[in-house]
Structure formats: C-alpha cells, structure tokens
Scaffold this active site. Structure first.
Site, PDB file in Angstrom:
ATOM      1  N   ASP A   1      -2.604  -1.677  10.939  1.00 46.94           N
ATOM      2  CA  ASP A   1      -2.102  -1.733   8.958  1.00 46.94           C
ATOM      3  C   ASP A   1      -3.433  -3.005   8.430  1.00 46.94           C
ATOM      4  O   ASP A   1      -3.793  -3.033   7.398  1.00 46.94           O
ATOM      5  CB  ASP A   1      -0.990  -1.477   8.425  1.00 46.94           C
TER       6      ASP A   1
ATOM      7  N   LYS B   1       0.782  -0.988   0.299  1.00 49.75           N
ATOM      8  CA  LYS B   1       0.473   0.047   0.152  1.00 49.75           C
ATOM      9  C   LYS B   1       0.958   1.348  -0.043  1.00 49.75           C
ATOM     10  O   LYS B   1       2.218   1.610   0.806  1.00 49.75           O
ATOM     11  CB  LYS B   1      -1.326  -0.203   1.289  1.00 49.75           C
TER      12      LYS B   1
END
Length: 297
Positions: free
Chosen positions: A153, A22
């Site tokens: 995350d 990401k």
C-alpha cells in the site's frame, strides 16, 4: 539504484506532517501469482483522517521514534522492527548514503488493524519528509521501489491522489472522484490480514473490471461499484465486522469493509446525527481529499 541528488541543506526539524488514511471503494481479487502474492483491483480513496508526524534532525546518524499517544512516550528504546516509519527512515538513509539521522514523533489517530493504511501512509509521509529534512532527493523510481519494499500500500500514498490500483498494489493510475462524505466505524476487534489471504474459501477469481466500467458510475452511485472479496472471510474471522455493518444498516446506510478490515464505511449525504457507536468502537465522519497533502513534495 541511481545516485541520489543532494538537493539542499538539511533542515533542523519538520513539524505537523500529515499522513492520511485511505478507504478501498471496492477490492477484487482476480488471481494469484506463483509466488503466492494475490492480484487485485481496487480504487484507493484518500480521506481527511490523518496521523501527524514530527521530525527532528539527529546528527549522530541514529533513528529513533516515540509515539505521542503512548504513556511511555519518553522511552526511545526497543524500537519495533515492524514499525513502518522507522523502516522507511532506515531504507531512505541507506539508499541516499546520508550520515544524518532523525527522531520521529508520531501522533497516531488512524486506528490499527482497520484496513485504512495508517502504517503505510506513515511510511510514505516519512519518505517524503525525510528527503526534505536531510536535503537529499532520490529519483522517483527509486523512491517507489523503496516504498514497494515496505508494503504493497505504500506506493499509493506516494502517488498524490486517489488511484485505480492493480497488480499486487504497484500498478497505480491516478483518478479523480467526486467530493463526498463518509462515516467510518472501527470495531474494537481487529483481524489478521494473513489469515484472510490464507483462507481456503477466499474468492480469488473475480472477473477483471475496467476503469471505463468504474467511470460509468460517475453520474450514479460511484461509491457502490463492485464489492470487497475479503469481506466474507473477514466477517467469519471477526464477528464484530458483521455487527458493524448491521449498525450501518440500522442508520439506513449501505456499508462495506475497507481493505482487510476491520473498519467499515458508508457514504452519507447530510449532517444528520448518527446513533452512538457500540461499546468503545470508533466512529468518525470524514470527507475525501482531492489530493494528498504532500502531493507537491
């Protein structure tokens, strides 16, 4: 935790399971809770830079792992406690009550200490794949609870798409983003995430943004919204981050750091050649993904 569902017979193996990285398009720190956790706002964007995991069923209940990039890849001993893939497997094993185990082989492509979520993505893909391998399925809220226990995350990588993220990372709202291309530069040096968050000069009071404000950029420079509050501190701790941003500027690109670094990125608009990266730094052109490869799992 509710009772897990035995959804199917176990599989012998699952191969070539992707775990995408990401990029944080922006990262604002808006406050700090009494327990010390920082409150953030960010947009997490999936990109096509992936680790690859392979899973082979073990009937003895043991969980083992090897790194296919390591010279010692045949040594299954001394698994590091901090390895998120192993921790994810053990957590799912305990929650589901399965007597089965797994051997995990990992092709590590996403650099560590980059702010790209490689370890968190590995953990999420591990949770999704092992439900299939072991023939079990937890209720989604229980799987998310395991994910959050592994790291802030990890829940994002279970969500299946780009997301507007708030809280300590657990408040996730799926969003769509225009297709785009990026160059990502990872310098050789890393930076300690705890050192950044513990820094006295870290800005912790950025004004709260809104999804509407972010969406207003949809017809403009959407990837230039906001800023990364961690970047100034990270640049002081790791001078190579500043050098990386200078390199992007030398290519006429507007860059910023992702996550807690040390990787930086910039949007690119054509396939023009870029200058060689300094030293042994990693440079890669990427595209954003519209959905997670395991979104339907």
């Amino acid at each position: 935790m509710t009772r897990p569902i035995v959804s199917s017979r176990p599989l012998k193996a699952l191969y070539d399971i992707p775990a995408p990285a990401k990029l944080n398009l922006f990262l604002h720190i808006t406050g700090r809770r009494p327990d010390g956790y920082h409150l953030l706002q960010s947009v997490f964007m999936l990109i096509d830079w992936c680790d690859t995991l392979h899973f082979e069923l073990r009937t003895d209940g043991q969980i083992s792992r090897t790194d296919l990039n390591s010279p010692a890849q045949n040594n299954f001993e001394a698994l590091p406690a901090e390895d998120l893939a192993v921790r994810a497997a053990r957590a799912l094993q305990a929650a589901s009550g399965t007597p089965l185990g797994v051997h995990i082989s990992l092709e590590k492509n996403i650099p560590s200490q980059a702010g790209m979520g490689g370890g968190s993505s590995d953990a999420a893909s591990c949770l999704l794949a092992l439900q299939r391998l072991w023939g079990v399925r937890l209720p989604s809220q229980d799987l998310r609870a395991i994910a959050l226990s592994l790291g802030a995350d990890v829940p994002f990588f279970l969500s299946g798409s780009h997301a507007w993220v708030e809280g300590i990372g657990e408040q996730i709202t799926p969003i769509t983003l225009p297709a785009a291309r990026f160059v990502v530069l990872k310098p050789a040096a890393g930076v300690s995430t705890p050192d950044i968050f513990n820094a006295p000069d870290l800005k912790r009071d950025t004004k709260t943004a809104t999804m509407l404000g972010f969406a207003a950029y949809a017809d403009g420079p959407v990837f230039g919204f906001g800023h990364n509050d961690l970047q100034p501190v990270a640049q002081k701790l790791c001078p190579q981050i500043s050098q990386s941003l200078d390199w992007l500027e030398s290519q006429q690109l507007q860059g910023r750091m992702t996550g807690s670094g040390s990787a930086v990125f910039a949007q690119i608009f054509d396939d023009a050649d870029l200058a060689a990266a300094p030293g042994n730094w990693i440079i890669r052109k990427c595209k954003n993904l519209q959905t997670h490869p395991l979104a339907c799992w």
